[in-house]
Design a protein around this motif. Structure first.
Motif, mmCIF file in Angstrom:
data_model
loop_
_atom_site.group_PDB
_atom_site.id
_atom_site.type_symbol
_atom_site.label_atom_id
_atom_site.label_comp_id
_atom_site.label_asym_id
_atom_site.label_seq_id
_atom_site.Cartn_x
_atom_site.Cartn_y
_atom_site.Cartn_z
ATOM 1 N N PHE A 127 0.784 -1.233 0.000
ATOM 2 C CA PHE A 127 0.000 0.000 0.000
ATOM 3 C C PHE A 127 0.818 1.286 0.000
ATOM 4 C CE2 PHE A 127 0.813 -0.986 4.428
ATOM 5 C CZ PHE A 127 1.071 0.252 5.007
ATOM 6 N N LEU A 128 2.051 1.269 0.521
ATOM 7 C CA LEU A 128 2.791 2.515 0.737
ATOM 8 C C LEU A 128 3.025 3.326 -0.538
ATOM 9 C CD1 LEU A 128 4.062 4.309 2.855
ATOM 10 C CD2 LEU A 128 6.188 3.008 2.635
ATOM 11 N N THR B 59 -1.539 -1.638 -9.467
ATOM 12 C CA THR B 59 -1.053 -2.230 -8.216
ATOM 13 C C THR B 59 -1.587 -3.649 -8.097
ATOM 14 O OG1 THR B 59 -0.901 -0.112 -7.042
ATOM 15 C CG2 THR B 59 -1.137 -2.113 -5.697
ATOM 16 N N THR B 60 -0.675 -4.607 -8.005
ATOM 17 C CA THR B 60 -1.078 -5.968 -7.685
ATOM 18 C C THR B 60 -1.174 -6.073 -6.161
ATOM 19 O OG1 THR B 60 -0.075 -6.949 -9.652
ATOM 20 C CG2 THR B 60 -0.423 -8.400 -7.767
ATOM 21 N N ILE B 61 -2.357 -6.407 -5.678
ATOM 22 C CA ILE B 61 -2.562 -6.544 -4.233
ATOM 23 C C ILE B 61 -2.283 -7.993 -3.861
ATOM 24 C CG2 ILE B 61 -4.188 -6.260 -2.333
ATOM 25 C CD1 ILE B 61 -5.672 -4.191 -3.991
ATOM 26 N N HIS B 62 -1.148 -8.223 -3.213
ATOM 27 C CA HIS B 62 -0.703 -9.579 -2.879
ATOM 28 C C HIS B 62 -1.325 -10.092 -1.592
ATOM 29 C CE1 HIS B 62 2.592 -10.196 -5.879
ATOM 30 N NE2 HIS B 62 2.533 -8.876 -5.939
ATOM 31 N N GLY B 63 -2.395 -9.474 -1.150
ATOM 32 C CA GLY B 63 -3.030 -9.860 0.106
ATOM 33 C C GLY B 63 -3.058 -8.672 1.058
ATOM 34 N N PHE B 64 -3.891 -8.774 2.063
ATOM 35 C CA PHE B 64 -4.030 -7.706 3.055
ATOM 36 C C PHE B 64 -3.461 -8.193 4.383
ATOM 37 C CE2 PHE B 64 -7.429 -7.200 -0.039
ATOM 38 C CZ PHE B 64 -7.327 -5.861 -0.373
ATOM 39 N N SER B 65 -2.383 -7.551 4.834
ATOM 40 C CA SER B 65 -1.781 -7.957 6.107
ATOM 41 C C SER B 65 -2.752 -7.732 7.257
ATOM 42 C CB SER B 65 -0.480 -7.180 6.352
ATOM 43 O OG SER B 65 -0.711 -5.772 6.286
ATOM 44 N N SER B 66 -3.625 -6.733 7.119
ATOM 45 C CA SER B 66 -4.706 -6.495 8.082
ATOM 46 C C SER B 66 -5.696 -5.536 7.440
ATOM 47 C CB SER B 66 -4.173 -5.904 9.388
ATOM 48 O OG SER B 66 -3.891 -4.524 9.243
ATOM 49 N N GLN B 67 -6.866 -5.426 8.055
ATOM 50 C CA GLN B 67 -7.866 -4.489 7.554
ATOM 51 C C GLN B 67 -7.452 -3.037 7.802
ATOM 52 O OE1 GLN B 67 -10.994 -5.114 5.781
ATOM 53 N NE2 GLN B 67 -9.645 -6.861 5.431
ATOM 54 N N GLN B 68 -6.441 -2.844 8.621
ATOM 55 C CA GLN B 68 -6.006 -1.479 8.937
ATOM 56 C C GLN B 68 -5.363 -0.775 7.751
ATOM 57 O OE1 GLN B 68 -3.597 -2.290 12.479
ATOM 58 N NE2 GLN B 68 -5.211 -1.445 13.764
ATOM 59 N N ILE B 69 -4.882 -1.533 6.765
ATOM 60 C CA ILE B 69 -4.265 -0.894 5.598
ATOM 61 C C ILE B 69 -5.289 -0.548 4.523
ATOM 62 C CG2 ILE B 69 -2.114 -2.133 6.043
ATOM 63 C CD1 ILE B 69 -2.699 -3.876 3.612
ATOM 64 N N LEU B 70 -6.517 -1.024 4.678
ATOM 65 C CA LEU B 70 -7.540 -0.817 3.659
ATOM 66 C C LEU B 70 -7.830 0.660 3.375
ATOM 67 C CD1 LEU B 70 -9.325 -2.442 1.755
ATOM 68 C CD2 LEU B 70 -11.089 -2.451 3.525
ATOM 69 N N PRO B 71 -7.820 1.556 4.377
ATOM 70 C CA PRO B 71 -8.091 2.972 4.062
ATOM 71 C C PRO B 71 -7.174 3.560 3.000
ATOM 72 C CG PRO B 71 -8.253 2.629 6.422
ATOM 73 C CD PRO B 71 -7.726 1.338 5.833
ATOM 74 N N VAL B 72 -5.925 3.092 2.926
ATOM 75 C CA VAL B 72 -5.021 3.606 1.892
ATOM 76 C C VAL B 72 -5.482 3.148 0.517
ATOM 77 C CG1 VAL B 72 -2.633 3.716 1.101
ATOM 78 C CG2 VAL B 72 -3.122 3.579 3.544
ATOM 79 N N TYR B 73 -5.835 1.883 0.395
ATOM 80 C CA TYR B 73 -6.330 1.382 -0.896
ATOM 81 C C TYR B 73 -7.607 2.098 -1.315
ATOM 82 C CZ TYR B 73 -2.967 -2.460 -0.947
ATOM 83 O OH TYR B 73 -1.804 -3.194 -0.989
ATOM 84 N N LYS B 74 -8.479 2.362 -0.372
ATOM 85 C CA LYS B 74 -9.725 3.057 -0.701
ATOM 86 C C LYS B 74 -9.451 4.498 -1.130
ATOM 87 C CE LYS B 74 -13.137 2.458 2.235
ATOM 88 N NZ LYS B 74 -13.840 2.311 3.533
ATOM 89 N N GLU B 75 -8.570 5.176 -0.411
ATOM 90 C CA GLU B 75 -8.293 6.589 -0.677
ATOM 91 C C GLU B 75 -7.683 6.787 -2.063
ATOM 92 O OE1 GLU B 75 -7.821 10.634 -0.541
ATOM 93 O OE2 GLU B 75 -9.023 9.357 0.786
#
Length: 453
Positions: free
Chosen positions: A96-97, A111-127
């Protein structure tokens, strides 16, 4: 076509041992180069590629304790974006960075999303969904709050995995030692089935290994061999009776599962995440609900054709197929980004012209969660909005109108109107324009969240 690939720098690209993301990037990079694509790989300085190599960090931080990961990741990503304008397309495999840099450049980004380490990073993908096209690595790993352009399964270099037609006499656990991966569950399954278990992989959770795994190791019935390189990997995978994959999380993909089947070895996996997409149940392995079913399934392994495992991978998970799929993605994006405004990313989402005729125009419009268009009016056209999915709140001459999928509303000429997405998933609607003129300059913005005139 000039492509820039951003690889992680936790490990070398390709990795010497562990490093699944780096391995995928390497396979993609070399496959693109073989097809004549101009590719620059942004990775560690000791990485190996037939393409061009750009780097800041000479070595990976997992192999050099003197490197601070945050410092070198920041330098690595900045170096990538400082050169973004030199490329037709940039491809992010760094999580996400890098998305937080994306509005600073004009170059299209996927961006290939290789998985979500946690739901806490989702706001960056949404933004930043308005600035990057997203590719998932399995349908199971898609988040309903994000828009995706495609799913591209990982591929492997089949020539590196030798087919072993004969069934082995031990069970294999091949992956990082972590509760998510189910190391202890694999030990219990092997104990109940009364077959030797070989464990291979890096220790990612030291406490878990020390307290729950290490006490079970006897170097006879349960053996830990550490992490292994490509040569030993193939011998271990091909020589096994079955691979155990008793995961305790929604696995985004599972490279070791594909590699095992490429060697002819079936897989017994807990039915979570992408496993139904990766394993053909009762043909290349078994999808089970828990330890009891796993033990039962192991008794059926002799019924499976090891050749069918190999053919499944050849048809579905080859490097060639992965490279071709990404080339299709690149072409789609570059077509969307062509001058002429047939497609556009915006601060609130994106729109796409489906039909542009002399007397009408049709658009497919996606509004990201929590976003809204400007409050505006048109003088030369009227519009009809049909909701495809998501929740909508239409403002028409000051009146709020909630709409859901299957509902529609007419926007008269010169009426003040706005579309907003109050939901938590993308809103998609079809806009049909009729009138005398359909240009983007026939917009009078009365109010706008993004300061546009």
């Amino acid at each position: 076509m000039k492509i820039a690939l951003l690889s992680p720098i936790a490990w070398r690209t390709p990795p010497r041992h562990y490093g699944p993301w780096e391995r995928v990037v390497s396979l993609l990079c070399e496959g693109l180069v073989e097809k004549g694509v101009d590719v620059t790989l942004f990775a560690t300085g000791d990485s190996q590629t037939a393409g061009k190599l750009e780097y800041v960090s000479k070595r990976s931080y997992e192999e050099d304790d003197s490197l601070d990961p945050k410092v070198w990741e920041a330098l690595h990503i900045a170096h990538f974006f400082e050169q973004a304008e030199e490329y037709d397309l940039i491809h992010n495999h760094f999580d996400f960075l890098p998305l937080t840099y994306s509005r600073l450049v004009d170059t299209p980004m996927v961006t290939t999303i290789h998985g979500f380490s946690s739901q806490q990073i989702l706001p960056v993908y949404k933004e930043y969904s308005d600035r990057s096209y997203y590719v998932s690595i399995s349908d199971a790993d898609r988040d309903p709050q994000l828009p995706y352009l495609a799913t591209v399964y990982h591929g492997i270099d089949l020539e590196s995995f030798e087919f072993a037609p004969e069934r082995g006499d031990y069970l294999l656990y091949f992956g990082r030692i972590h509760p998510d991966k189910g190391t202890c569950e694999a030990i219990e399954i092997a104990r109940r089935f009364q077959m030797r278990l070989v464990i291979a992989g890096i220790i990612q959770d030291e406490e878990y290994y020390r307290e729950q795994v290490a006490p079970e190791l006897d170097q006879q019935r349960v053996v830990y061999v550490g992490h292994v390189g490509p040569e030993r990997r193939n011998l271990m995978l091909g020589g096994a009776y079955a691979l155990l994959h008793p995961i305790n999380f929604a696995e985004p993909f599972g490279l070791s599962v594909v590699e095992s089947m490429a060697c002819g070895t079936p897989v017994v996996a807990f039915d979570k995440g992408s496993m139904p997409e990766v394993i053909r149940d009762q043909e290349t392995g078994f999808l089970v609900k828990g330890i009891d079913q796993a033990v039962e399934a192991l008794g059926k392994i002799p019924e499976l054709d090891r050749g069918a495992c190999r053919r499944w991978v050849e048809n579905r998970f080859s490097r060639e197929r992965m490279v071709n799929d990404y080339l299709d993605v690149y072409k789609m994006i570059l077509e969307k980004e062509k001058p002429g405004m047939r497609y556009a990313n915006t601060p609130w989402g994106r729109w796409e012209v489906l039909l542009d005729a002399p007397d009408h125009k049709v658009k497919r419009i996606t509004v990201n969660p929590g976003k809204r268009l400007s409050y505006q009016k048109h003088f030369k056209r009227q519009e009809h909005w049909f909701m495809v999915s998501g929740q909508a709140l239409v403002t028409l001459d000051g009146e709020g109108i909630p709409l859901t999928a299957g509902q529609s509303v007419d926007i008269p000429q010169e009426a003040a109107h706005r579309m907003a997405n109050p939901g938590e998933t993308p809103l998609i609607f079809i806009e049909t324009q009729t009138g005398s003129y359909f240009g983007e300059d026939d917009i009078v913005r009365l109010e706008d969240d993004y300061g546009r005139k």
